[in-house]
Write a protein that holds these residues in place. Structure first.
Motif, PDB file in Angstrom:
ATOM      1  N   HIS A  69       0.831  -1.201   0.000  1.00  0.00           N
ATOM      2  CA  HIS A  69       0.000   0.000   0.000  1.00  0.00           C
ATOM      3  C   HIS A  69       0.870   1.257   0.000  1.00  0.00           C
ATOM      4  CE1 HIS A  69      -3.280   2.712   0.953  1.00  0.00           C
ATOM      5  NE2 HIS A  69      -2.664   3.099   2.050  1.00  0.00           N
ATOM      6  N   THR A  70       1.940   1.233   0.779  1.00  0.00           N
ATOM      7  CA  THR A  70       2.846   2.381   0.857  1.00  0.00           C
ATOM      8  C   THR A  70       3.492   2.660  -0.491  1.00  0.00           C
ATOM      9  OG1 THR A  70       3.310   1.850   3.162  1.00  0.00           O
ATOM     10  CG2 THR A  70       4.857   3.336   2.060  1.00  0.00           C
ATOM     11  N   ARG A  71       3.894   1.606  -1.188  1.00  0.00           N
ATOM     12  CA  ARG A  71       4.539   1.797  -2.492  1.00  0.00           C
ATOM     13  C   ARG A  71       3.535   2.271  -3.541  1.00  0.00           C
ATOM     14  NH1 ARG A  71       7.525  -3.101  -0.372  1.00  0.00           N
ATOM     15  NH2 ARG A  71       9.546  -2.236   0.219  1.00  0.00           N
ATOM     16  N   MET A  72       2.275   1.890  -3.398  1.00  0.00           N
ATOM     17  CA  MET A  72       1.255   2.436  -4.295  1.00  0.00           C
ATOM     18  C   MET A  72       1.082   3.934  -4.060  1.00  0.00           C
ATOM     19  SD  MET A  72      -1.708  -0.494  -4.455  1.00  0.00           S
ATOM     20  CE  MET A  72      -1.443  -2.046  -5.323  1.00  0.00           C
ATOM     21  N   ARG A 143       5.744  -9.970  -6.772  1.00  0.00           N
ATOM     22  CA  ARG A 143       4.702 -10.758  -6.108  1.00  0.00           C
ATOM     23  C   ARG A 143       4.554 -10.340  -4.641  1.00  0.00           C
ATOM     24  NH1 ARG A 143       3.316 -15.722  -8.094  1.00  0.00           N
ATOM     25  NH2 ARG A 143       5.408 -15.967  -8.970  1.00  0.00           N
ATOM     26  N   GLN A 144       5.686 -10.022  -4.006  1.00  0.00           N
ATOM     27  CA  GLN A 144       5.679  -9.634  -2.600  1.00  0.00           C
ATOM     28  C   GLN A 144       5.394  -8.148  -2.393  1.00  0.00           C
ATOM     29  OE1 GLN A 144       9.445 -10.936  -1.000  1.00  0.00           O
ATOM     30  NE2 GLN A 144       9.145 -13.043  -1.721  1.00  0.00           N
ATOM     31  N   GLY A 145       5.202  -7.406  -3.494  1.00  0.00           N
ATOM     32  CA  GLY A 145       4.903  -5.989  -3.376  1.00  0.00           C
ATOM     33  C   GLY A 145       6.104  -5.116  -3.074  1.00  0.00           C
ATOM     34  N   GLN A 146       7.327  -5.649  -3.250  1.00  0.00           N
ATOM     35  CA  GLN A 146       8.528  -4.880  -2.942  1.00  0.00           C
ATOM     36  C   GLN A 146       8.929  -3.950  -4.079  1.00  0.00           C
ATOM     37  OE1 GLN A 146      10.736  -8.619  -1.800  1.00  0.00           O
ATOM     38  NE2 GLN A 146      11.345  -7.361  -0.063  1.00  0.00           N
ATOM     39  N   VAL A 147       8.449  -4.216  -5.277  1.00  0.00           N
ATOM     40  CA  VAL A 147       8.706  -3.354  -6.430  1.00  0.00           C
ATOM     41  C   VAL A 147       7.393  -3.189  -7.187  1.00  0.00           C
ATOM     42  CG1 VAL A 147      11.126  -4.078  -6.657  1.00  0.00           C
ATOM     43  CG2 VAL A 147       9.331  -5.300  -7.935  1.00  0.00           C
ATOM     44  N   LEU A 148       7.321  -2.199  -8.072  1.00  0.00           N
ATOM     45  CA  LEU A 148       6.087  -1.999  -8.833  1.00  0.00           C
ATOM     46  C   LEU A 148       6.164  -2.577 -10.243  1.00  0.00           C
ATOM     47  CD1 LEU A 148       6.532   0.492 -11.041  1.00  0.00           C
ATOM     48  CD2 LEU A 148       6.422   1.852  -8.978  1.00  0.00           C
ATOM     49  N   GLY A 149       7.344  -3.060 -10.639  1.00  0.00           N
ATOM     50  CA  GLY A 149       7.496  -3.683 -11.942  1.00  0.00           C
ATOM     51  C   GLY A 149       8.756  -4.515 -11.984  1.00  0.00           C
ATOM     52  N   CYS A 150       8.834  -5.445 -12.953  1.00  0.00           N
ATOM     53  CA  CYS A 150      10.024  -6.282 -13.055  1.00  0.00           C
ATOM     54  C   CYS A 150      10.198  -6.791 -14.477  1.00  0.00           C
ATOM     55  CB  CYS A 150       9.969  -7.459 -12.082  1.00  0.00           C
ATOM     56  SG  CYS A 150       8.714  -8.704 -12.489  1.00  0.00           S
ATOM     57  N   VAL A 151      11.452  -7.052 -14.839  1.00  0.00           N
ATOM     58  CA  VAL A 151      11.794  -7.752 -16.076  1.00  0.00           C
ATOM     59  C   VAL A 151      12.087  -9.197 -15.692  1.00  0.00           C
ATOM     60  CG1 VAL A 151      13.445  -7.948 -17.971  1.00  0.00           C
ATOM     61  CG2 VAL A 151      12.699  -5.688 -17.185  1.00  0.00           C
ATOM     62  N   THR A 152      11.372 -10.142 -16.303  1.00  0.00           N
ATOM     63  CA  THR A 152      11.460 -11.522 -15.878  1.00  0.00           C
ATOM     64  C   THR A 152      11.212 -12.465 -17.054  1.00  0.00           C
ATOM     65  OG1 THR A 152      10.464 -13.175 -14.376  1.00  0.00           O
ATOM     66  CG2 THR A 152       9.019 -11.477 -15.243  1.00  0.00           C
ATOM     67  N   THR A 153      11.441 -13.746 -16.814  1.00  0.00           N
ATOM     68  CA  THR A 153      11.149 -14.768 -17.830  1.00  0.00           C
ATOM     69  C   THR A 153       9.721 -15.307 -17.692  1.00  0.00           C
ATOM     70  OG1 THR A 153      12.093 -16.452 -16.363  1.00  0.00           O
ATOM     71  CG2 THR A 153      13.543 -15.514 -18.051  1.00  0.00           C
ATOM     72  N   TYR A 276       9.988 -10.582 -20.249  1.00  0.00           N
ATOM     73  CA  TYR A 276       8.688  -9.916 -20.170  1.00  0.00           C
ATOM     74  C   TYR A 276       8.758  -8.822 -19.105  1.00  0.00           C
ATOM     75  CZ  TYR A 276       7.255 -14.200 -22.551  1.00  0.00           C
ATOM     76  OH  TYR A 276       7.163 -15.252 -23.435  1.00  0.00           O
ATOM     77  N   TRP A 277       8.018  -7.752 -19.346  1.00  0.00           N
ATOM     78  CA  TRP A 277       7.886  -6.677 -18.357  1.00  0.00           C
ATOM     79  C   TRP A 277       6.535  -6.838 -17.664  1.00  0.00           C
ATOM     80  CZ3 TRP A 277       9.571  -3.140 -15.211  1.00  0.00           C
ATOM     81  CH2 TRP A 277       8.788  -2.043 -14.838  1.00  0.00           C
ATOM     82  N   HIS A 278       6.565  -6.976 -16.342  1.00  0.00           N
ATOM     83  CA  HIS A 278       5.356  -7.039 -15.535  1.00  0.00           C
ATOM     84  C   HIS A 278       5.290  -5.782 -14.672  1.00  0.00           C
ATOM     85  CE1 HIS A 278       4.497 -11.535 -15.863  1.00  0.00           C
ATOM     86  NE2 HIS A 278       5.690 -11.416 -16.426  1.00  0.00           N
ATOM     87  N   CYS A 279       4.097  -5.225 -14.508  1.00  0.00           N
ATOM     88  CA  CYS A 279       3.916  -4.100 -13.590  1.00  0.00           C
ATOM     89  C   CYS A 279       2.490  -4.113 -13.060  1.00  0.00           C
ATOM     90  CB  CYS A 279       4.246  -2.762 -14.250  1.00  0.00           C
ATOM     91  SG  CYS A 279       3.151  -2.303 -15.606  1.00  0.00           S
ATOM     92  N   TRP A 280       2.281  -3.359 -11.980  1.00  0.00           N
ATOM     93  CA  TRP A 280       0.946  -3.292 -11.408  1.00  0.00           C
ATOM     94  C   TRP A 280      -0.035  -2.777 -12.455  1.00  0.00           C
ATOM     95  CZ3 TRP A 280       2.634  -0.370  -6.348  1.00  0.00           C
ATOM     96  CH2 TRP A 280       3.317  -1.278  -5.527  1.00  0.00           C
ATOM     97  N   ASN A 281      -1.226  -3.321 -12.441  1.00  0.00           N
ATOM     98  CA  ASN A 281      -2.258  -2.937 -13.398  1.00  0.00           C
ATOM     99  C   ASN A 281      -3.014  -1.720 -12.872  1.00  0.00           C
ATOM    100  OD1 ASN A 281      -3.895  -3.008 -15.644  1.00  0.00           O
ATOM    101  ND2 ASN A 281      -5.216  -4.642 -14.875  1.00  0.00           N
ATOM    102  N   LEU A 282      -2.343  -0.569 -12.913  1.00  0.00           N
ATOM    103  CA  LEU A 282      -2.892   0.685 -12.422  1.00  0.00           C
ATOM    104  C   LEU A 282      -2.791   1.747 -13.505  1.00  0.00           C
ATOM    105  CD1 LEU A 282      -1.156   0.776  -8.916  1.00  0.00           C
ATOM    106  CD2 LEU A 282      -3.508   0.062  -9.390  1.00  0.00           C
ATOM    107  N   GLU A 283      -3.691   2.713 -13.466  1.00  0.00           N
ATOM    108  CA  GLU A 283      -3.573   3.868 -14.352  1.00  0.00           C
ATOM    109  C   GLU A 283      -2.542   4.818 -13.753  1.00  0.00           C
ATOM    110  OE1 GLU A 283      -7.187   5.798 -15.337  1.00  0.00           O
ATOM    111  OE2 GLU A 283      -8.190   3.976 -16.044  1.00  0.00           O
ATOM    112  N   SER A 284      -1.404   4.930 -14.408  1.00  0.00           N
ATOM    113  CA  SER A 284      -0.310   5.725 -13.872  1.00  0.00           C
ATOM    114  C   SER A 284       0.585   6.198 -15.005  1.00  0.00           C
ATOM    115  CB  SER A 284       0.518   4.890 -12.876  1.00  0.00           C
ATOM    116  OG  SER A 284       1.770   5.488 -12.621  1.00  0.00           O
TER     117      SER A 284
END
Length: 304
Positions: A69-72, A143-153, A276-284
């Motif tokens: 929540h804080t990172r959001m 997944r743990q909410g420590q970052v808002l996006g990641c580059v991953t396989t 792949y780039w994953h990020c929170w599904n938010l309007e930002s």
């Protein structure tokens, strides 16, 4: 639902991110006693413990939810800063620590195409923190909410997130000509001689070397003599110093191959790793800018 004190939330985040109460106090420019008081007040409001006093300190499940929540909230502030910069540039101050935007990127991408992608955003003042991990594990930070996006396989979108294909990073097996001559008699790697030479891997989580050998020679189980250097650039330097062979991104290896400083030990085999780039599904606007910057750079640097 209760409204949480933003200062208390950032205090919780500082304790976890800095790894202790004393360092959190220094970061927030308050006393250690004030840090403890803010945490106790937040725990009393939530009704449960938020920090496990272990070594290192860890957030409980409830603490992890509040950290996400804080990172959001940080992301919302970053969006606001971008809007205000357009309307009233002179009103902006330097970014505070609690406004930092964290993303997780694998080391090979950082060493090749990702930093150039993010340069414009960094120069514009976006306060970023890049966390590095193996490309097969960066999604755990998200997944743990420590970052808002990641580059991953990982291909499948995580819950509450969106995913964008970036392309494939190609890997090749390289060594110095001298080492190839000494250990392999100047021959290419084969299913019969790969055990004669050491492989330089990133860390113990890195299975790139064994995956490459297994694919190249059709082996289901591969045991390698490995050395570990937790840096993409460090792996290159270790190979140049004659430590062994390493499976490296072609983007890093090709200039050295062209100069004759390295040789390709398996020229008929290239290992493509889809990213792949994953990020929170938010309007930002900030998330959109990060997504756009990374995908544009990947289109140029990575294979389709």
């Amino acid at each position: 639902m209760s409204t949480f004190d933003p200062d208390a939330l950032e205090c919780l985040a500082a304790i976890v991110e800095e790894g202790g109460f004393e360092r959190a106090a220094r970061r927030l420019s308050i006393t250690q006693s004030a840090v403890s008081q803010r945490l106790r007040a937040l725990e009393a409001q939530v009704g449960t413990v938020l920090i496990v006093r272990s070594r290192p300190l860890k957030a409980t499940s409830a603490g992890q939810l509040l950290l996400k929540h804080t990172r959001m909230l940080r992301l919302l502030r970053a969006d606001l800063e971008r809007d205000l910069k357009e309307l009233a540039p002179s009103s902006l101050r330097g970014a505070r620590e609690e406004e930092r935007i964290s993303i997780a990127i694998n080391a090979d991408s950082i060493a090749t195409w990702a930093l150039p992608a993010l340069t414009g955003l960094a120069q514009s003042g976006l306060p970023m923190e890049i966390v590095t991990d193996d490309q097969d594990f960066t999604q755990e930070w998200l997944r743990q909410g420590q970052v808002l996006g990641c580059v991953t396989t990982l291909k499948q979108a995580l819950r509450g997130c969106k995913v964008v294909p970036l392309g494939a990073m190609e890997y090749v097996a390289v060594a110095t000509p001298a080492l190839a001559q000494e250990r392999l008699g100047g021959k290419a790697l084969t299913a019969h001689n790969f055990r004669e030479i050491a492989f330089v891997a990133f860390n113990r989580k890195d299975d790139m070397q064994s995956e490459f050998v297994g694919q190249a020679f059709g082996l289901k189980r591969v045991m390698l003599n490995q050395l570990f250097v937790p840096s993409s650039e460090g792996q290159v330097r270790a190979v140049l110093a004659g430590w062994g062979v390493s499976v490296l991104p072609r983007l890093l290896a090709q200039p050295l191959l062209d100069q004759g400083l390295l040789v390709n030990l398996a020229p008929s085999c290239v290992l493509p790793i889809q990213l792949y780039w994953h990020c929170w599904n938010l309007e930002s606007e900030v998330l959109d800018a990060l997504t756009c910057a990374l995908t544009r750079s990947a289109e140029v640097a990575l294979s389709a």
